[in-house]
Design a protein around this motif. Structure first.
Motif: not given
Length: 211
Positions: A6-13
Motif C-alpha cells: 500500500k506504499l504510495k512512494k519510495v520507503f527510505i531506510i
C-alpha cells in the motif's frame, strides 16, 4: 502496521547497522541524522556475538580491509553489541524524533526483543535467507517481512518466500542486494529489481552498499 503493497512512494531506510561502534550516544545521533535527512526509518542490527560466530572465526576480507585489525571476528562483533535496554531506549528515541525504528535480528532472542519493542516489520539479512527455521520464527510473529537477497539464487529466494507465505505472511518485500562492501556501481544492475518483481509479485527495493 506497515504494508509494503500500500506504499504510495519510495520507503527510505537509513542503515545505521553497527556503525555506532557500540556507543548508545552515537546510535542516538544516527537516529537524529536519519530523521534530518528525510529517511522514513532508521535500522540497526541486533545480535549477540557468542551466538553468531565462533571465538576463533577470522574476519572477512572486506572487514580486514576496513578495520586494519588482526582481531578475530568475534572480538570485533563483541565491541559492536548494544544491550537490550539500549535498543529499548533507541526505539523510544526514534519515536520521539518521529522516525520509524527497525532492526535486523540474527537469532530468535533478538526477534523476541524486537517484537516486544513493537517494531512494525522485520528485516531479514541476506545471510539468513537460507536459514529456514529462523525465517519461520520471524514469520510467525505476524508482521511484514523485508528480505535481502544478496548471494542467493532464484530457487533460494522462492523457497524463503514460500515458507514465509506458508506461515500466513503475504506482506513481503524483497531487496536486491550486491554483497560487497563497498559495492561497485557497475556491479549493481538495477534491472534485477524488475526481474524479482515479475518473478515474485512483491514490492522490490534496493539494499545499497555503494558509496
Amino acid at each position: 502496521m506497515l504494508s509494503f503493497k500500500k506504499l504510495k512512494k519510495v520507503f527510505i531506510i537509513a542503515e545505521a547497522g553497527v556503525n555506532h561502534n557500540g556507543s548508545l550516544s552515537i546510535a542516538k545521533k544516527m537516529v537524529a541524522v536519519a530523521k534530518d535527512a528525510g529517511a522514513d526509518a532508521v535500522k540497526f542490527q541486533v545480535f549477540k556475538a557468542k551466538d553468531l560466530v565462533t571465538k576463533n572465526a577470522r574476519k572477512a576480507k572486506y572487514q580486514i580491509s576496513n578495520t586494519k585489525s588482526a582481531e578475530s571476528q568475534y572480538a570485533m562483533l563483541k565491541k559492536l553489541e548494544l544491550k537490550d535496554h539500549d535498543f529499548r531506549e533507541l526505539a523510544d528515541y526514534a519515536a520521539e524524533k518521529g522516525i520509524i525504528f527497525l532492526a535486523t535480528p540474527f537469532d530468535q532472542a533478538s526477534v523476541d526483543l524486537l517484537d516486544d519493542l513493537g517494531v512494525i516489520a522485520f528485516k531479514v539479512a541476506s545471510g539468513e535467507i537460507t536459514n529456514l527455521p529462523f525465517l519461520k520464527y520471524v514469520a510467525r510473529k505476524g508482521k511484514p517481512v523485508i528480505v535481502s537477497t544478496g548471494m542467493s539464487n532464484s530457487r533460494e529466494i522462492r523457497e524463503a518466500v514460500n515458507l514465509i507465505k506458508h506461515e500466513g505472511r503475504s506482506d513481503i518485500a524483497l531487496l536486491h542486494c550486491v554483497t560487497d562492501y563497498p559495492a561497485q556501481a557497475e556491479d549493481i544492475n538495477l534491472k534485477v529489481r524488475k526481474t524479482l518483481e515479475c518473478a515474485f509479485r512483491f514490492p522490490v527495493g534496493l539494499s545499497d552498499h555503494t558509496l
